[in-house]
Structures are given as structure tokens and as C-alpha cells.
Design a protein around this motif. Structure first.
Motif, PDB file in Angstrom:
ATOM      1  N   ALA A 241      -2.453 -14.775  11.199  1.00  0.00           N
ATOM      2  CA  ALA A 241      -2.751 -13.817  12.269  1.00  0.00           C
ATOM      3  C   ALA A 241      -3.412 -12.557  11.709  1.00  0.00           C
ATOM      4  CB  ALA A 241      -1.451 -13.450  12.985  1.00  0.00           C
ATOM      5  N   ASN A 242      -4.061 -11.790  12.590  1.00  0.00           N
ATOM      6  CA  ASN A 242      -4.648 -10.511  12.179  1.00  0.00           C
ATOM      7  C   ASN A 242      -3.579  -9.636  11.538  1.00  0.00           C
ATOM      8  OD1 ASN A 242      -6.659 -10.559  15.114  1.00  0.00           O
ATOM      9  ND2 ASN A 242      -7.387 -10.725  13.038  1.00  0.00           N
ATOM     10  N   GLY A 243      -3.942  -9.037  10.410  1.00  0.00           N
ATOM     11  CA  GLY A 243      -3.036  -8.083   9.777  1.00  0.00           C
ATOM     12  C   GLY A 243      -1.931  -8.712   8.944  1.00  0.00           C
ATOM     13  N   CYS A 244      -1.966 -10.054   8.788  1.00  0.00           N
ATOM     14  CA  CYS A 244      -0.869 -10.708   8.047  1.00  0.00           C
ATOM     15  C   CYS A 244      -1.019 -10.552   6.534  1.00  0.00           C
ATOM     16  CB  CYS A 244      -0.779 -12.188   8.413  1.00  0.00           C
ATOM     17  SG  CYS A 244      -2.174 -13.145   7.800  1.00  0.00           S
ATOM     18  N   GLY A 245      -2.224 -10.161   6.078  1.00  0.00           N
ATOM     19  CA  GLY A 245      -2.384  -9.937   4.638  1.00  0.00           C
ATOM     20  C   GLY A 245      -3.399 -10.847   3.958  1.00  0.00           C
ATOM     21  N   LYS A 246      -4.251 -11.505   4.741  1.00  0.00           N
ATOM     22  CA  LYS A 246      -5.241 -12.421   4.145  1.00  0.00           C
ATOM     23  C   LYS A 246      -6.202 -11.666   3.208  1.00  0.00           C
ATOM     24  CE  LYS A 246      -6.774 -13.696   8.185  1.00  0.00           C
ATOM     25  NZ  LYS A 246      -5.889 -12.875   9.046  1.00  0.00           N
ATOM     26  N   SER A 247      -6.759 -10.564   3.719  1.00  0.00           N
ATOM     27  CA  SER A 247      -7.725  -9.811   2.898  1.00  0.00           C
ATOM     28  C   SER A 247      -7.050  -9.250   1.657  1.00  0.00           C
ATOM     29  CB  SER A 247      -8.340  -8.666   3.706  1.00  0.00           C
ATOM     30  OG  SER A 247      -9.126  -9.183   4.744  1.00  0.00           O
ATOM     31  N   THR A 248      -5.817  -8.816   1.807  1.00  0.00           N
ATOM     32  CA  THR A 248      -5.077  -8.280   0.659  1.00  0.00           C
ATOM     33  C   THR A 248      -4.918  -9.367  -0.407  1.00  0.00           C
ATOM     34  OG1 THR A 248      -3.927  -6.792   2.154  1.00  0.00           O
ATOM     35  CG2 THR A 248      -2.892  -7.188   0.009  1.00  0.00           C
TER      36      THR A 248
ATOM     37  N   GLU B 205     -14.473 -13.535   5.247  1.00  0.00           N
ATOM     38  CA  GLU B 205     -15.274 -13.544   6.475  1.00  0.00           C
ATOM     39  C   GLU B 205     -16.762 -13.348   6.168  1.00  0.00           C
ATOM     40  OE1 GLU B 205     -13.657 -11.235   9.686  1.00  0.00           O
ATOM     41  OE2 GLU B 205     -11.630 -11.442   8.911  1.00  0.00           O
TER      42      GLU B 205
ATOM     43  N   HIS C  34     -12.892 -16.843  10.798  1.00  0.00           N
ATOM     44  CA  HIS C  34     -12.189 -16.967  12.080  1.00  0.00           C
ATOM     45  C   HIS C  34     -12.545 -18.234  12.842  1.00  0.00           C
ATOM     46  CE1 HIS C  34      -9.795 -13.481  11.764  1.00  0.00           C
ATOM     47  NE2 HIS C  34     -10.845 -12.732  11.458  1.00  0.00           N
TER      48      HIS C  34
ATOM     49  N   TYR D 272       0.860  -1.175   0.000  1.00  0.00           N
ATOM     50  CA  TYR D 272       0.000   0.000   0.000  1.00  0.00           C
ATOM     51  C   TYR D 272       0.900   1.230   0.000  1.00  0.00           C
ATOM     52  CZ  TYR D 272      -3.720  -3.263   1.045  1.00  0.00           C
ATOM     53  OH  TYR D 272      -4.617  -4.302   0.974  1.00  0.00           O
TER      54      TYR D 272
ATOM     55  N   ARG E  54      -8.165 -10.017  -2.145  1.00  0.00           N
ATOM     56  CA  ARG E  54      -8.511  -8.967  -3.114  1.00  0.00           C
ATOM     57  C   ARG E  54      -7.766  -9.189  -4.434  1.00  0.00           C
ATOM     58  NH1 ARG E  54      -9.155  -5.380   1.336  1.00  0.00           N
ATOM     59  NH2 ARG E  54      -6.978  -4.722   1.357  1.00  0.00           N
TER      60      ARG E  54
ATOM     61  N   GLU F 232     -14.560  -8.072   2.964  1.00  0.00           N
ATOM     62  CA  GLU F 232     -14.665  -8.083   4.426  1.00  0.00           C
ATOM     63  C   GLU F 232     -15.643  -7.012   4.885  1.00  0.00           C
ATOM     64  OE1 GLU F 232     -10.932  -7.359   6.307  1.00  0.00           O
ATOM     65  OE2 GLU F 232     -11.611  -8.122   8.245  1.00  0.00           O
TER      66      GLU F 232
HETATM   67  N1  LIG Z   1      -5.974   0.270   2.316  1.00  0.00           N
HETATM   68  C1  LIG Z   1      -4.864   0.083   3.046  1.00  0.00           C
HETATM   69  N2  LIG Z   1      -3.933   1.047   3.142  1.00  0.00           N
HETATM   70  C2  LIG Z   1      -2.798   0.861   3.841  1.00  0.00           C
HETATM   71  N3  LIG Z   1      -2.507  -0.274   4.510  1.00  0.00           N
HETATM   72  C3  LIG Z   1      -3.409  -1.274   4.456  1.00  0.00           C
HETATM   73  C4  LIG Z   1      -4.627  -1.150   3.726  1.00  0.00           C
HETATM   74  N4  LIG Z   1      -5.326  -2.307   3.847  1.00  0.00           N
HETATM   75  C5  LIG Z   1      -4.565  -3.102   4.621  1.00  0.00           C
HETATM   76  N5  LIG Z   1      -3.425  -2.495   4.982  1.00  0.00           N
HETATM   77  C6  LIG Z   1      -2.344  -3.066   5.803  1.00  0.00           C
HETATM   78  O1  LIG Z   1      -1.913  -4.262   5.175  1.00  0.00           O
HETATM   79  C7  LIG Z   1      -1.655  -5.262   6.160  1.00  0.00           C
HETATM   80  C8  LIG Z   1      -2.504  -6.499   5.855  1.00  0.00           C
HETATM   81  O2  LIG Z   1      -3.874  -6.165   6.019  1.00  0.00           O
HETATM   82  P1  LIG Z   1      -5.028  -7.208   5.677  1.00  0.00           P
HETATM   83  O3  LIG Z   1      -6.329  -6.528   5.899  1.00  0.00           O
HETATM   84  O4  LIG Z   1      -4.767  -7.785   4.336  1.00  0.00           O
HETATM   85  O5  LIG Z   1      -4.763  -8.324   6.787  1.00  0.00           O
HETATM   86  P2  LIG Z   1      -5.706  -9.523   7.318  1.00  0.00           P
HETATM   87  O6  LIG Z   1      -4.806 -10.690   7.512  1.00  0.00           O
HETATM   88  O7  LIG Z   1      -6.862  -9.697   6.416  1.00  0.00           O
HETATM   89  O8  LIG Z   1      -6.181  -8.947   8.727  1.00  0.00           O
HETATM   90  P3  LIG Z   1      -7.458  -9.349   9.656  1.00  0.00           P
HETATM   91  O9  LIG Z   1      -7.294 -10.792  10.061  1.00  0.00           O
HETATM   92  O10 LIG Z   1      -7.325  -8.428  10.816  1.00  0.00           O
HETATM   93  O11 LIG Z   1      -8.701  -9.117   8.842  1.00  0.00           O
HETATM   94  C9  LIG Z   1      -1.939  -4.644   7.504  1.00  0.00           C
HETATM   95  O12 LIG Z   1      -0.734  -4.192   8.053  1.00  0.00           O
HETATM   96  C10 LIG Z   1      -2.831  -3.462   7.180  1.00  0.00           C
HETATM   97  O13 LIG Z   1      -2.677  -2.431   8.106  1.00  0.00           O
END
Ligand SMILES: Nc1ncnc2c1ncn2[C@@H]1O[C@H](COP(=O)(O)OP(=O)(O)OP(=O)(O)O)[C@@H](O)[C@H]1O
Length: 274
Positions: free
Chosen positions: A36-43, A148, A180, A10, A46, A71
Motif C-alpha cells: 500500500a501507499n506509504g508502507c515503505g517500498k521506496s525506503t 516507479e 503501480h 526517519y 533506497r 521516485e
Molecule cells: N524523508 C522522510 N522523512 C520522514 N518520513 C519519511 C521520509 N520518507 C518517507 N517517510 C515516511 O516513511 C513511510 C514510508 O514511505 P515510503 O515513501 O517508503 O513508502 P512507499 O510505500 O514507497 O509509498 P508510495 O507507494 O506512496 O510511494 C511513510 O510513512 C513516509 O511518510
């Protein structure tokens, strides 16, 4: 479909959230994404769904019929649920009549039939989530990406979504999901992608690929067929036939049980081994 050397961050100076990722998405498989939360699953989801373009690498062979439950579903759209589904249907190449017919049926499947005309902005969170799920199921996608999607759904709707996913996988769709609840579709999951530090490790859940048995003329319902030992999924095919998926160890016994039924006809047996 596959991802080759995919990387995404990003902002041009941000850290790589996903980097050097090579992944195969075999057809007819259920893939769980975990970490884990924030590891990048949603990214990652996408990128798979085509909602984000990778900064590096490429995505090859994404099916034309791809659907995605993000999400966070934007509920503040100035449409009623059915009107929104009609518009989403157009995106997927459905006629308005067909989109409305399928949309109404699926809203009823998720117990949301009385909300067809209400503006999305005035729906409860759970009902809005049902609309998000229905828009993705509408076009019978070949690739379904669920971030989710079960969150916020009531117990009956969570079961309904499990069943809708299982049926589509049995019919050959690929479904990639994050949830989850570790028990979510655990028995049916074929592959796990574990995201950590921007990379993805793949583990196979099932030793052998499922054997698919397509048949017609069965009198038993889905529940009865699902109860046969070794049967992992039962789906109804577009032409009214039935597809059972079983593990290889039970496939002979399942075939014998099916053929013992008067009027049953086995059209095709496929899959097995991996
Ligand atoms: N639009 C954005 N702009 C900047 N950083 C982002 C953006 N979306 C996600 N991030 C960052 O990218 C990293 C991965 O986020 P992501 O949402 O993919 O994780 P996740 O594994 O799906 O988290 P969770 O389990 O909490 O849903 C995180 O550090 C988050 O802060």
C-alpha cells in the motif's frame, strides 16, 4: 547480495519504516516490490540501491555496478542531458566518450535524442524521466533498482523500458522494481516482496528457474525467437551471441528448434530447477 536484519527509521524517535528485514537478491532475477501507499517500498529500495544507510542490520554483496532510478528525479540541475549523462558515466567508471556514445544511443532508444543539449530544468516531466532512466541503464548495471521508473513515460518508452529490463535480467542482472501497474512485467517477475507493517513477505512467481540457452549463428531476429513456445526472454550477449530463457517444460523443444536451424550452434545450457 543480501539484507540481514535491516531496519530504518526517519529520525531517531520515528517509527521503524522497515524492521528486521532479511532478504536474498539472487542474480538474474526480476523482483517486484509491492504494498500500500506509504508502507515503505521506496525506503526499502533506497536501502537496496545504497541511497540510504540502514540504522540496523547490514547489506552484503551489493554489486559494484548498481544503478537506481529514484521516485523523484531532481530535474533542477544546471546541466544539459548529455552533459549530465557524461558526469553519471564518470561515477560508473565510463570514459566521457563511452558515456556520450551510450547516452546518445539510449536517449534515441527512448525517443529523446533531440533533447541532448537542453538543460534538465527546461525539459518536460516525461523527458526528464527518460534521462533518469538512461542514467541508470548507462553502465549496464548488475543491480538495477527502479522506483516507479515507468511513471510519466509515453507508451513507446514504457515498452522500451520493459525490453531493456528483460534483456538485462536474461543476461544475469538483478532488477528490483516498484510500479503501480499490476500487469507490469507480470509474466517475467520471479519474486515478489510484499511490504506491510515494516516487514517483507517473499513469494516466488515461477515454479522452476529458467533454463538459459546461449547460442550463435541464428538467423531469426529477437521477435521471432521470442515467439517460440516457452521462451520468456531473449537477450543479445556482449559477443554477439544470443541468450534465450525458457521454462524447463519447453527447453527440449526450444533446443530442437534452434538446432534445426542451419549454422546454429548451442554453446551453453544452464539454469533450470530451483
Ligand atoms: N524523508 C522522510 N522523512 C520522514 N518520513 C519519511 C521520509 N520518507 C518517507 N517517510 C515516511 O516513511 C513511510 C514510508 O514511505 P515510503 O515513501 O517508503 O513508502 P512507499 O510505500 O514507497 O509509498 P508510495 O507507494 O506512496 O510511494 C511513510 O510513512 C513516509 O511518510
Amino acid at each position: 547480495m543480501r539484507l540481514e536484519g535491516v531496519g530504518l527509521r526517519y529520525g531517531w524517535r520515528g517509527p521503524w519504516v522497515v524492521r528486521d528485514v532479511d532478504l536474498e537478491l539472487p542474480t538474474g532475477r526480476l523482483i517486484r516490490v509491492q504494498g500500500a501507499n506509504g508502507c515503505g517500498k521506496s525506503t526499502l529500495l533506497r536501502v537496496v540501491a545504497g541511497a540510504a544507510r540502514p540504522d540496523r542490520g547490514r547489506v552484503l554483496g551489493r554489486p559494484a555496478r548498481t544503478a537506481y532510478v529514484p521516485e523523484r528525479f531532481p530535474p533542477a540541475l544546471p546541466f544539459g542531458a548529455l552533459e549530465y549523462l557524461r558526469l553519471m558515466g564518470r561515477v560508473h567508471g565510463l570514459s566521457d566518450v563511452e558515456a556520450e556514445r551510450r547516452g546518445a544511443r539510449l536517449l534515441a532508444r527512448f525517443g529523446a535524442e533531440e533533447h541532448t543539449g537542453r538543460p534538465l530544468a527546461r525539459l518536460s516531466k516525461g523527458t526528464c524521466q527518460k534521462v533518469a532512466v538512461v542514467q541508470a541503464l548507462l553502465a549496464e548495471p548488475e543491480l538495477l533498482v527502479l522506483d516507479e521508473a515507468w511513471t510519466g513515460l509515453d507508451a513507446d518508452s514504457r515498452v522500451a523500458l520493459d525490453e531493456e529490463v528483460e534483456r538485462r535480467v536474461a543476461e544475469g542482472a538483478t532488477v528490483v522494481y516498484v510500479d503501480h501497474d499490476p500487469a507490469r512485467l507480470a509474466e517475467r517477475t520471479d519474486l515478489r516482496w510484499t511490504v506491510d507493517g515494516g516487514t517483507v513477505a517473499v513469494t516466488r512467481e515461477v515454479v522452476g528457474a529458467p533454463v538459459r540457452i546461449d547460442c550463435t549463428g541464428l538467423t531469426g531476429g529477437v521477435a521471432e525467437l521470442s515467439a517460440l513456445p516457452g521462451v520468456r526472454a531473449v537477450g543479445v550477449l556482449a559477443d554477439g551471441g544470443v541468450r534465450l530463457e525458457t521454462d524447463e517444460a519447453h527447453s527440449d523443444a526450444v533446443l530442437r528448434a534452434l538446432l534445426a536451424e542451419p549454422g546454429a550452434h548451442v554453446r551453453r545450457v544452464s539454469g533450470g530447477q530451483r
